[in-house]
Design an enzyme around this catalytic site. Structure first.
Site, PDB file in Angstrom:
ATOM      1  N   ASP A  62       6.714  37.171   7.733  1.00  0.00           N
ATOM      2  CA  ASP A  62       6.308  35.856   7.226  1.00  0.00           C
ATOM      3  C   ASP A  62       7.499  34.924   7.032  1.00  0.00           C
ATOM      4  O   ASP A  62       8.672  35.336   7.147  1.00  0.00           O
ATOM      5  CB  ASP A  62       5.541  36.024   5.903  1.00  0.00           C
ATOM      6  N   HIS A 130      -0.481  41.047  -2.625  1.00  0.00           N
ATOM      7  CA  HIS A 130      -0.297  40.509  -1.276  1.00  0.00           C
ATOM      8  C   HIS A 130       0.657  41.373  -0.456  1.00  0.00           C
ATOM      9  O   HIS A 130       1.568  42.006  -0.980  1.00  0.00           O
ATOM     10  CB  HIS A 130       0.111  39.022  -1.272  1.00  0.00           C
TER      11      HIS A 130
HETATM   12  C1  GLP Z   1       7.280  38.040  -0.986  1.00  0.00           C
HETATM   13  C2  GLP Z   1       7.056  38.465   0.466  1.00  0.00           C
HETATM   14  C3  GLP Z   1       6.385  39.804   0.553  1.00  0.00           C
HETATM   15  C4  GLP Z   1       7.077  40.788  -0.375  1.00  0.00           C
HETATM   16  C5  GLP Z   1       6.942  40.325  -1.785  1.00  0.00           C
HETATM   17  C6  GLP Z   1       7.506  41.290  -2.807  1.00  0.00           C
HETATM   18  O1  GLP Z   1       6.198  37.393  -1.524  1.00  0.00           O
HETATM   19  N1  GLP Z   1       6.288  37.509   1.193  1.00  0.00           N
HETATM   20  O2  GLP Z   1       6.405  40.250   1.890  1.00  0.00           O
HETATM   21  O3  GLP Z   1       6.506  42.047  -0.220  1.00  0.00           O
HETATM   22  O4  GLP Z   1       7.635  39.088  -1.866  1.00  0.00           O
HETATM   23  O5  GLP Z   1       8.846  41.041  -3.004  1.00  0.00           O
HETATM   24  P1  GLP Z   1       9.837  41.944  -3.826  1.00  0.00           P
HETATM   25  O6  GLP Z   1      10.163  43.086  -2.957  1.00  0.00           O
HETATM   26  O7  GLP Z   1      11.024  41.058  -4.076  1.00  0.00           O
HETATM   27  O8  GLP Z   1       9.139  42.308  -5.066  1.00  0.00           O
END
Ligand code: GLP
Length: 236
Positions: A62, A130
């Site tokens: 993304d 998500h």
């Molecule tokens: C963002 C990304 C996701 C990711 C999520 C969690 O929103 N679009 O793909 O999984 O963050 O991030 P983190 O690993 O920093 O908790």
């Protein structure tokens, strides 16, 4: 789903790297990559490793809509900063969030995914479940699309920005169908802030209101979590 509980994010990165290295040794040609803090230790292992990635294509999940690729908050920048500047790949793909025709970009991205079936997809999970930027309610047959970020995602991601007003409100993301079509998935989640999400993902009902729960229907998912993120699981 196979759940591996590790002592730390560092150990999680090593366990994830071993799975990825095995996939590459077994002929994987396309890796689906993620951003966020969770995959960072995996990328550190990839940077250190002597594995040859020059025949590997990467496809990221993304990108925010509206940020230039050289904006430090963009996922293009993140990937360059954490991995691509250090290791050579055959091709690297990240969706373009700053093009005039985003629908056309979504079609172009689906074409790339079709031409390069994903052998191994790396994922993190948002507190609202998500995956990529597939927010709650996204259909399971979705392909690459433009999405409005929920308030909870904007809140969760504001830590990377100076001001909440700077957090983009839209993103372009690979769809749930493309994620589910990948042959193998590694899901990474660390810290107590992820405990509820990990519980719902692994032991909750399968429902698009919590997109990560849909991974229960995938035949080859390894969930790598630390003890804090695993705290609410009942079947450890
Ligand atoms: C963002 C990304 C996701 C990711 C999520 C969690 O929103 N679009 O793909 O999984 O963050 O991030 P983190 O690993 O920093 O908790």
């Amino acid at each position: 789903m196979k759940v591996i509980i590790v002592k730390s994010q560092e150990e999680g990165g090593k366990v994830a790297y071993d799975i990825l290295a095995k996939a590459v040794e077994n002929g994987a040609k396309t890796l689906g990559l993620a951003t966020g803090s969770s995959p960072i230790t995996l990328y550190q292992e990839m940077v250190k490793s002597d594995l040859d990635f020059s025949d590997i294509t990467t496809i990221n999940l993304d990108e925010y809509v509206g940020l230039e690729n050289d904006n430090v908050q963009s996922y293009h920048f993140f990937m360059m900063d954490n991995l691509f500047q250090f290791r050579d790949f055959k091709e690297t793909h990240v969706p373009e969030g700053k093009v005039s025709d985003l629908e056309e970009e979504a079609r172009r991205y689906d074409q790339i995914i079709e031409e390069n079936p994903i052998d191994l997809q790396v994922l993190g999970v948002g507190p609202n479940g998500h995956i990529g930027f597939n927010e709650p309610g996204t259909p399971i047959d979705s392909t690459t699309h433009i999405t409005d970020l929920t308030q909870s995602t904007i809140e969760a991601n504001k830590r990377f920005f100076n001001d909440i007003k700077d957090v983009p409100t839209k993103a372009i993301t690979m769809g749930i169908k493309s994620i589910m079509d990948s042959k193998e998935i590694i899901m990474l989640a660390y810290g107590d802030k992820k405990a509820d999400a990990v519980y719902q993902m692994v032991e909750g009902p399968v429902d698009v209101s919590f997109p990560a729960s849909v991974l229960q229907n995938h035949p080859n998912v390894t969930v790598i979590v630390d003890e804090a993120a695993a705290a609410k699981l009942e079947n450890k």
